[in-house]
Write a protein that holds these residues in place. Structure first.
Motif, PDB file in Angstrom:
ATOM      1  N   ALA A  98       0.824  -1.209   0.000  1.00  0.00           N
ATOM      2  CA  ALA A  98       0.000   0.000   0.000  1.00  0.00           C
ATOM      3  C   ALA A  98       0.856   1.256   0.000  1.00  0.00           C
ATOM      4  CB  ALA A  98      -0.932  -0.013   1.214  1.00  0.00           C
ATOM      5  N   GLN A  99       1.884   1.273   0.850  1.00  0.00           N
ATOM      6  CA  GLN A  99       2.754   2.456   0.917  1.00  0.00           C
ATOM      7  C   GLN A  99       3.492   2.671  -0.397  1.00  0.00           C
ATOM      8  OE1 GLN A  99       2.848   4.728   3.117  1.00  0.00           O
ATOM      9  NE2 GLN A  99       1.702   3.795   4.796  1.00  0.00           N
ATOM     10  N   LYS A 100       3.872   1.571  -1.056  1.00  0.00           N
ATOM     11  CA  LYS A 100       4.552   1.672  -2.337  1.00  0.00           C
ATOM     12  C   LYS A 100       3.641   2.305  -3.386  1.00  0.00           C
ATOM     13  CE  LYS A 100       6.820  -1.175  -5.859  1.00  0.00           C
ATOM     14  NZ  LYS A 100       7.200  -2.556  -6.251  1.00  0.00           N
ATOM     15  N   LEU A 101       2.378   1.871  -3.426  1.00  0.00           N
ATOM     16  CA  LEU A 101       1.431   2.420  -4.389  1.00  0.00           C
ATOM     17  C   LEU A 101       1.108   3.872  -4.087  1.00  0.00           C
ATOM     18  CD1 LEU A 101      -0.996  -0.609  -4.836  1.00  0.00           C
ATOM     19  CD2 LEU A 101       0.574   0.333  -6.530  1.00  0.00           C
ATOM     20  N   VAL A 102       1.018   4.213  -2.808  1.00  0.00           N
ATOM     21  CA  VAL A 102       0.775   5.613  -2.427  1.00  0.00           C
ATOM     22  C   VAL A 102       1.930   6.491  -2.898  1.00  0.00           C
ATOM     23  CG1 VAL A 102       0.622   7.190  -0.458  1.00  0.00           C
ATOM     24  CG2 VAL A 102      -0.727   5.096  -0.469  1.00  0.00           C
ATOM     25  N   GLY A 103       3.157   5.977  -2.762  1.00  0.00           N
ATOM     26  CA  GLY A 103       4.317   6.716  -3.236  1.00  0.00           C
ATOM     27  C   GLY A 103       4.288   6.910  -4.743  1.00  0.00           C
ATOM     28  N   GLU A 104       3.885   5.861  -5.473  1.00  0.00           N
ATOM     29  CA  GLU A 104       3.797   5.973  -6.931  1.00  0.00           C
ATOM     30  C   GLU A 104       2.739   7.002  -7.331  1.00  0.00           C
ATOM     31  OE1 GLU A 104       3.049   2.106  -8.489  1.00  0.00           O
ATOM     32  OE2 GLU A 104       5.016   1.310  -7.951  1.00  0.00           O
ATOM     33  N   LEU A 105       1.614   6.997  -6.616  1.00  0.00           N
ATOM     34  CA  LEU A 105       0.551   7.959  -6.906  1.00  0.00           C
ATOM     35  C   LEU A 105       1.030   9.387  -6.651  1.00  0.00           C
ATOM     36  CD1 LEU A 105      -2.389   8.615  -7.622  1.00  0.00           C
ATOM     37  CD2 LEU A 105      -2.959   8.301  -5.202  1.00  0.00           C
ATOM     38  N   ARG A 106       1.782   9.576  -5.567  1.00  0.00           N
ATOM     39  CA  ARG A 106       2.288  10.907  -5.233  1.00  0.00           C
ATOM     40  C   ARG A 106       3.200  11.432  -6.338  1.00  0.00           C
ATOM     41  NH1 ARG A 106       4.850   9.546  -1.108  1.00  0.00           N
ATOM     42  NH2 ARG A 106       6.969   9.667  -1.935  1.00  0.00           N
ATOM     43  N   ILE A 107       4.055  10.548  -6.876  1.00  0.00           N
ATOM     44  CA  ILE A 107       4.966  10.958  -7.941  1.00  0.00           C
ATOM     45  C   ILE A 107       4.202  11.266  -9.230  1.00  0.00           C
ATOM     46  CG2 ILE A 107       6.826  10.153  -9.443  1.00  0.00           C
ATOM     47  CD1 ILE A 107       7.934   8.618  -7.018  1.00  0.00           C
ATOM     48  N   LEU A 108       3.178  10.457  -9.529  1.00  0.00           N
ATOM     49  CA  LEU A 108       2.366  10.714 -10.719  1.00  0.00           C
ATOM     50  C   LEU A 108       1.641  12.051 -10.610  1.00  0.00           C
ATOM     51  CD1 LEU A 108       0.868   7.155 -11.350  1.00  0.00           C
ATOM     52  CD2 LEU A 108       2.468   8.387 -12.820  1.00  0.00           C
ATOM     53  N   LYS A 109       1.104  12.319  -9.424  1.00  0.00           N
ATOM     54  CA  LYS A 109       0.418  13.599  -9.221  1.00  0.00           C
ATOM     55  C   LYS A 109       1.401  14.765  -9.342  1.00  0.00           C
ATOM     56  CE  LYS A 109      -3.548  12.220  -6.383  1.00  0.00           C
ATOM     57  NZ  LYS A 109      -4.226  12.349  -5.058  1.00  0.00           N
ATOM     58  N   ALA A 110       2.605  14.569  -8.825  1.00  0.00           N
ATOM     59  CA  ALA A 110       3.611  15.625  -8.918  1.00  0.00           C
ATOM     60  C   ALA A 110       3.999  15.890 -10.369  1.00  0.00           C
ATOM     61  CB  ALA A 110       4.844  15.234  -8.109  1.00  0.00           C
ATOM     62  N   SER A 111       3.918  14.845 -11.219  1.00  0.00           N
ATOM     63  CA  SER A 111       4.238  15.014 -12.639  1.00  0.00           C
ATOM     64  C   SER A 111       3.113  15.712 -13.391  1.00  0.00           C
ATOM     65  CB  SER A 111       4.518  13.649 -13.283  1.00  0.00           C
ATOM     66  OG  SER A 111       5.604  13.014 -12.656  1.00  0.00           O
ATOM     67  N   LEU A 112       1.869  15.389 -13.021  1.00  0.00           N
ATOM     68  CA  LEU A 112       0.717  15.911 -13.753  1.00  0.00           C
ATOM     69  C   LEU A 112       0.281  17.298 -13.282  1.00  0.00           C
ATOM     70  CD1 LEU A 112      -1.443  12.656 -13.929  1.00  0.00           C
ATOM     71  CD2 LEU A 112      -0.174  13.729 -15.789  1.00  0.00           C
ATOM     72  N   ASP A 164      10.544  13.617  -2.891  1.00  0.00           N
ATOM     73  CA  ASP A 164      10.273  13.529  -4.322  1.00  0.00           C
ATOM     74  C   ASP A 164      11.298  14.329  -5.114  1.00  0.00           C
ATOM     75  OD1 ASP A 164       8.069  12.051  -3.642  1.00  0.00           O
ATOM     76  OD2 ASP A 164       6.628  13.701  -3.869  1.00  0.00           O
ATOM     77  N   TYR A 165      11.865  13.702  -6.133  1.00  0.00           N
ATOM     78  CA  TYR A 165      12.826  14.306  -7.059  1.00  0.00           C
ATOM     79  C   TYR A 165      14.139  14.722  -6.387  1.00  0.00           C
ATOM     80  CZ  TYR A 165       9.212  14.281 -10.634  1.00  0.00           C
ATOM     81  OH  TYR A 165       8.264  13.874 -11.544  1.00  0.00           O
ATOM     82  N   ALA A 166      14.449  14.120  -5.242  1.00  0.00           N
ATOM     83  CA  ALA A 166      15.722  14.428  -4.581  1.00  0.00           C
ATOM     84  C   ALA A 166      16.894  14.051  -5.487  1.00  0.00           C
ATOM     85  CB  ALA A 166      15.817  13.707  -3.241  1.00  0.00           C
ATOM     86  N   PHE A 167      16.842  12.861  -6.089  1.00  0.00           N
ATOM     87  CA  PHE A 167      17.939  12.453  -6.966  1.00  0.00           C
ATOM     88  C   PHE A 167      17.983  13.313  -8.222  1.00  0.00           C
ATOM     89  CE2 PHE A 167      19.583   9.855 -10.528  1.00  0.00           C
ATOM     90  CZ  PHE A 167      20.899   9.740 -10.094  1.00  0.00           C
ATOM     91  N   GLY A 220      13.556  13.104 -16.417  1.00  0.00           N
ATOM     92  CA  GLY A 220      12.632  12.149 -17.001  1.00  0.00           C
ATOM     93  C   GLY A 220      12.901  10.693 -16.673  1.00  0.00           C
ATOM     94  N   SER A 221      14.080  10.385 -16.116  1.00  0.00           N
ATOM     95  CA  SER A 221      14.372   8.987 -15.773  1.00  0.00           C
ATOM     96  C   SER A 221      13.557   8.568 -14.559  1.00  0.00           C
ATOM     97  CB  SER A 221      15.862   8.814 -15.479  1.00  0.00           C
ATOM     98  OG  SER A 221      16.638   9.156 -16.615  1.00  0.00           O
ATOM     99  N   PRO A 222      13.138   7.306 -14.473  1.00  0.00           N
ATOM    100  CA  PRO A 222      12.329   6.865 -13.330  1.00  0.00           C
ATOM    101  C   PRO A 222      12.997   7.129 -11.986  1.00  0.00           C
ATOM    102  CG  PRO A 222      12.331   5.201 -15.054  1.00  0.00           C
ATOM    103  CD  PRO A 222      13.329   6.237 -15.462  1.00  0.00           C
ATOM    104  N   GLU A 223      14.334   6.962 -11.935  1.00  0.00           N
ATOM    105  CA  GLU A 223      15.016   7.147 -10.654  1.00  0.00           C
ATOM    106  C   GLU A 223      15.094   8.613 -10.237  1.00  0.00           C
ATOM    107  OE1 GLU A 223      18.284   6.457 -13.819  1.00  0.00           O
ATOM    108  OE2 GLU A 223      16.301   5.645 -13.307  1.00  0.00           O
ATOM    109  N   ASP A 224      14.916   9.542 -11.194  1.00  0.00           N
ATOM    110  CA  ASP A 224      14.983  10.971 -10.867  1.00  0.00           C
ATOM    111  C   ASP A 224      13.906  11.372  -9.862  1.00  0.00           C
ATOM    112  OD1 ASP A 224      17.124  11.393 -12.520  1.00  0.00           O
ATOM    113  OD2 ASP A 224      15.946  12.166 -14.187  1.00  0.00           O
ATOM    114  N   ALA A 225      12.776  10.706  -9.911  1.00  0.00           N
ATOM    115  CA  ALA A 225      11.629  11.118  -9.090  1.00  0.00           C
ATOM    116  C   ALA A 225      11.758  10.696  -7.631  1.00  0.00           C
ATOM    117  CB  ALA A 225      10.338  10.541  -9.674  1.00  0.00           C
ATOM    118  N   GLY A 226      12.748   9.887  -7.304  1.00  0.00           N
ATOM    119  CA  GLY A 226      12.837   9.331  -5.952  1.00  0.00           C
ATOM    120  C   GLY A 226      13.890   9.966  -5.072  1.00  0.00           C
ATOM    121  N   SER A 227      14.142   9.297  -3.972  1.00  0.00           N
ATOM    122  CA  SER A 227      15.119   9.748  -2.983  1.00  0.00           C
ATOM    123  C   SER A 227      16.541   9.455  -3.469  1.00  0.00           C
ATOM    124  CB  SER A 227      14.856   9.054  -1.643  1.00  0.00           C
ATOM    125  OG  SER A 227      13.555   9.358  -1.170  1.00  0.00           O
TER     126      SER A 227
END
Length: 330
Positions: A13-27, A146-149, A80-87
């Motif tokens: 659940a926490q993983k999916l919530v994190g993915e949703l947060r990143i998607l919202k931050a992109s949109l 979000d987007y720390a990296f 734009g890389s997937p890892e860019d959006a994370g810690s």
């Protein structure tokens, strides 16, 4: 997320919530741009019908606001890389320059901690080795947000400090170096083929600094060395050897993953290697000059600022954004 059993598995659940947060931050920036463009169009129509010209100021203000949002969206699009959006994990290591280099490494550590504080990122020092007289020999940070990296990836490389040394009795000018390495935190999704028994040497040692008698008297700190590449990751901040080992493994995997990604960029890959020079002869990305002049200059973008003390206090956004825009045009 609306399903009745969504929270039964907290980890998923926490993983999916994190993915949703990143998607919202992109949109979100895109929807704000679309709405802003509609509002500006309506305001321009009203201004055309108003012969008094009173709405011209409002049109200019709306246009400036939309330009600011467009610049921010363009900046985020560069990550734009997937890892860019994370810690991210960050390692700071003193290079040539003796005590001044150790002190400079400590200055960089404080600079990045201050920057994280202003950005709202959570930064945890997971490893720190003190210098013999002052400063630090090396330190590792786990920066969560979000987007720390994406923001910090351009900080990888050698940094150079020029100043009148406070550790020189004669007060002579000293040049010192420190290296910064930033790798993405890919969580448990990382797929790196490592033979932990054959390719990795594990060393244990007593943790230093604060942490209580138990931490300092037991060999809870872990250092992992990937023998084929020489890459090292270590952690001593957690309270148990098991926790330190788990985090050190994640850091090592992240470093090896990033090295694979960097193979297309020979210069950056060489900078990450253990044999690269942190000093004269190495590739320096940024200069911090305190005396006799005062400025900070980025070698890649040619951006030069005249207040190095402000930068060393965490005002890194202009330099970071300049690098990201430079990387778009490169």
């Amino acid at each position: 997320m609306e399903g009745p059993n969504f929270w039964n598995n907290q980890e998923t659940a926490q993983k999916l919530v994190g993915e949703l947060r990143i998607l919202k931050a992109s949109l979100k920036p895109l929807s704000e741009l679309a709405q802003g463009a509609d509002d500006l169009g309506a305001l321009v129509e009203l201004a055309d019908e108003d012969d008094s010209g009173e709405l011209d100021v409002d049109v200019r203000a709306a246009l400036d606001d939309l330009q600011t949002k467009l610049d921010a969206a363009e900046l985020q699009a560069s990550m734009g890389s997937p890892e860019d959006a994370g810690s991210a994990y960050m390692t700071i290591q003193a290079g040539e320059g003796g005590t001044d280099a150790a002190d400079f490494a400590d200055m960089l550590l404080r600079m990045y901690l201050r920057w994280c504080e202003t950005r709202g990122y959570k930064a945890e020092v997971v490893d720190r080795s003190e210098g013999e007289e002052a400063g630090i020999r090396n330190a590792s940070l786990h920066i969560k947000g979000d987007y720390a990296f994406g923001y910090l990836k351009g900080e990888t490389g050698n940094h150079r400090l020029v100043r009148m040394s406070p550790f020189d009795a004669a007060g002579r000018r000293q040049t010192s170096f420190a290296a910064v390495d930033v790798t993405p935190d890919l969580g448990d999704d990382i797929e790196i083929d490592i033979d932990w028994n054959k390719d990795v040497r594990e060393d244990t040692f007593c943790a230093g600094g604060a942490g209580g008698q138990h931490v300092n008297k037991t060999e809870s700190a872990i250092r992992l060395t990937h023998l084929p590449s020489g890459v090292v990751a270590q952690c001593q901040n957690e309270r148990s050897q098991h926790q330190n080992r788990a985090l050190a493994r994640k850091m090592l995997q992240a470093k090896l993953f990033q090295m694979e990604q960097d193979k297309r960029d020979a210069e950056l890959s060489a900078r990450r290697g253990q044999k690269s020079t942190i000093g004269f002869g190495g590739q320096t990305i940024r200069h911090y000059v305190l005396q006799p002049q005062q400025f900070v200059k980025d070698e890649r973008t040619d951006l030069k600022t005249s207040n190095p003390l402000e930068v060393l206090d965490g005002a890194l956004d202009p330099l970071i954004e300049s690098y990201l825009r430079w990387s778009i045009a490169k």
